[in-house]
Design a protein around this motif. Structure first.
Motif, mmCIF file in Angstrom:
data_model
loop_
_atom_site.group_PDB
_atom_site.id
_atom_site.type_symbol
_atom_site.label_atom_id
_atom_site.label_comp_id
_atom_site.label_asym_id
_atom_site.label_seq_id
_atom_site.Cartn_x
_atom_site.Cartn_y
_atom_site.Cartn_z
ATOM 1 N N GLN A 218 0.916 -1.079 -0.071
ATOM 2 C CA GLN A 218 -0.015 0.015 0.112
ATOM 3 C C GLN A 218 0.955 1.255 -0.071
ATOM 4 O O GLN A 218 1.523 1.403 0.906
ATOM 5 C CB GLN A 218 -0.906 0.075 1.237
ATOM 6 C CG GLN A 218 -2.017 -1.155 1.290
ATOM 7 C CD GLN A 218 -2.827 -1.076 -0.021
ATOM 8 O OE1 GLN A 218 -3.412 -0.227 -0.174
ATOM 9 N NE2 GLN A 218 -2.734 -2.192 -0.703
ATOM 10 N N PHE A 219 1.017 1.945 -1.169
ATOM 11 C CA PHE A 219 1.895 3.039 -1.483
ATOM 12 C C PHE A 219 1.147 4.211 -1.627
ATOM 13 O O PHE A 219 0.486 4.240 -2.481
ATOM 14 C CB PHE A 219 2.805 2.524 -2.616
ATOM 15 C CG PHE A 219 3.925 3.405 -3.019
ATOM 16 C CD1 PHE A 219 4.288 4.350 -2.188
ATOM 17 C CD2 PHE A 219 4.839 3.054 -3.949
ATOM 18 C CE1 PHE A 219 5.511 5.255 -2.223
ATOM 19 C CE2 PHE A 219 5.886 3.801 -4.140
ATOM 20 C CZ PHE A 219 6.100 4.898 -3.358
ATOM 21 N N LEU A 220 1.103 5.161 -0.693
ATOM 22 C CA LEU A 220 0.523 6.416 -0.473
ATOM 23 C C LEU A 220 1.199 7.531 -0.823
ATOM 24 O O LEU A 220 2.282 7.909 -0.190
ATOM 25 C CB LEU A 220 -0.402 6.376 0.649
ATOM 26 C CG LEU A 220 -1.485 7.844 0.865
ATOM 27 C CD1 LEU A 220 -2.585 7.296 0.027
ATOM 28 C CD2 LEU A 220 -1.739 7.867 2.320
ATOM 29 N N TYR A 221 0.631 8.612 -1.772
ATOM 30 C CA TYR A 221 1.316 9.890 -1.962
ATOM 31 C C TYR A 221 0.683 11.043 -0.976
ATOM 32 O O TYR A 221 -0.808 11.144 -1.214
ATOM 33 C CB TYR A 221 1.321 10.222 -3.248
ATOM 34 C CG TYR A 221 1.405 11.859 -3.553
ATOM 35 C CD1 TYR A 221 2.875 12.269 -3.650
ATOM 36 C CD2 TYR A 221 0.394 12.626 -3.605
ATOM 37 C CE1 TYR A 221 2.982 13.821 -4.058
ATOM 38 C CE2 TYR A 221 0.892 13.998 -3.925
ATOM 39 C CZ TYR A 221 2.159 14.579 -4.057
ATOM 40 O OH TYR A 221 2.236 15.847 -4.271
ATOM 41 N N ALA A 222 1.140 11.753 -0.021
ATOM 42 C CA ALA A 222 0.853 12.532 0.828
ATOM 43 C C ALA A 222 1.176 13.842 0.488
ATOM 44 O O ALA A 222 2.390 14.032 0.583
ATOM 45 C CB ALA A 222 0.871 12.100 2.113
ATOM 46 N N PRO A 223 0.521 14.797 0.037
ATOM 47 C CA PRO A 223 1.068 16.125 -0.405
ATOM 48 C C PRO A 223 1.763 16.947 0.766
ATOM 49 O O PRO A 223 2.208 18.011 0.371
ATOM 50 C CB PRO A 223 -0.065 16.715 -1.134
ATOM 51 C CG PRO A 223 -1.325 16.353 -0.260
ATOM 52 C CD PRO A 223 -1.062 14.892 -0.026
#
Length: 308
Positions: A218-223
């Motif tokens: 589970q690979f998440l981009y968080a700005p």
């Protein structure tokens, strides 16, 4: 309580390393977090180790983030990265390059994102050039002959939280947070890939990310998890632009190619870019087409490279 270990692999850039560490100490610290810095000095021959020892001595009883360091004598970033992974036993590893600095809310944003999305095993965020206002004007141009990718690393998937997939641009390795148990499932960084010293050969990070995505991490981009990259004026020289364009495309192609056969369209593009560079009358156009030529040559070399 979440364990965060900030990993910095460094080679003979002690001044930049000190700035990176200072940015960590200047950042807001979350309460529910065990935080430390781990520096891997990779085949360093300058005063890096001395500066790290001095830092430990002078900051032993201060409110700075605890710092540990190890030496990896084999030259190569992948060796240093894997050395760091073996040193950390639990929690999240926050990878950071020695020529970057973290935003003041970087650490808090990591902890908040982990708390909100506990199933996430990998995180990343934006990486912005740390512009100082003395960069050449052409760096900011967005017209037909803009230079891409920029000579200063930049990564931005927008202002929304999104999953990172193979269809997205993958982040640079110095802007990634990985839970320790991911390495048990995915393996470590390929020691056949990655830079040695300060050369521009990369790919160890992209190779790892693609393996992780394929295995369902589970690979998440968080700005809000933001870092800034040091702007080195030497990166704006044409020789550097050509070299980095070639090396980056060679590395990426060697990792993602389906076969060693060179697609015919690459030869057509190569011919077009070369002729355009020869017959262009402005330096802006010549620079653009030469860099495009270097990119295509890198892709061709990537197809020819011996499979790992």
């Amino acid at each position: 309580m979440t364990d965060l270990t900030i990993i910095i692999c460094t080679h003979n850039r002690s001044e930049l390393l000190v700035s990176a560490i200072e940015s960590i100490n200047a950042a807001e610290r979350p309460i529910s977090c065990n935080l430390k810095i781990l520096v891997i000095a990779n085949a360093c021959t300058d005063n890096t180790v001395k500066k790290l020892k001095d830092y430990q001595y002078h900051h032993h009883n201060t409110n700075t983030v605890p710092l540990l360091f190890e030496e990896e004598l084999r030259p190569g970033k992948s060796y240093a990265l894997n050395h760091a992974i073996r040193c950390v036993k639990t929690g999240f590893l926050c990878f950071m390059d020695d020529d970057q600095r973290i935003d003041k809310n970087y650490l808090i944003s990591i902890i908040e994102t982990i708390a909100e999305f506990p199933q996430t095993t990998m995180l990343c965020g934006p990486l912005y050039p740390d512009w100082q206002g003395n960069e050449p004007v052409w760096v900011h141009e967005n017209g037909k002959y803009r230079i891409y990718p920029l000579p200063v690393p930049e990564f931005n998937l927008g202002i929304n939280l999104i999953q990172v997939t193979k269809e997205n641009q993958t982040p640079p390795g110095g802007q990634i947070i990985i839970r320790k148990d991911v390495f048990d499932r995915v393996g470590y960084f390929s020691e056949d890939l990655g830079p040695k010293g300060h050369n521009l050969v990369g790919g160890e990070d992209t190779d790892f990310f693609l393996r992780a995505i394929n295995l369902g991490e589970q690979f998440l981009y968080a700005p809000t998890i933001i870092q800034y990259h040091f702007v080195d004026p030497n990166r704006f020289k044409l020789s550097y632009l050509l070299h980095t364009s070639y090396q980056r495309n060679r590395s990426l192609t060697s990792i993602t190619r389906q076969s060693n056969r060179i697609p015919l369209y690459l030869y057509a593009k190569l011919t077009n870019y070369l002729l355009s560079a020869i017959f262009s009358l402005s330096y802006k156009k010549i620079r653009f087409y030469l860099i495009r030529t270097a990119c295509i040559l890198g892709q061709i070399a990537g197809h020819l490279q011996t499979p790992r």
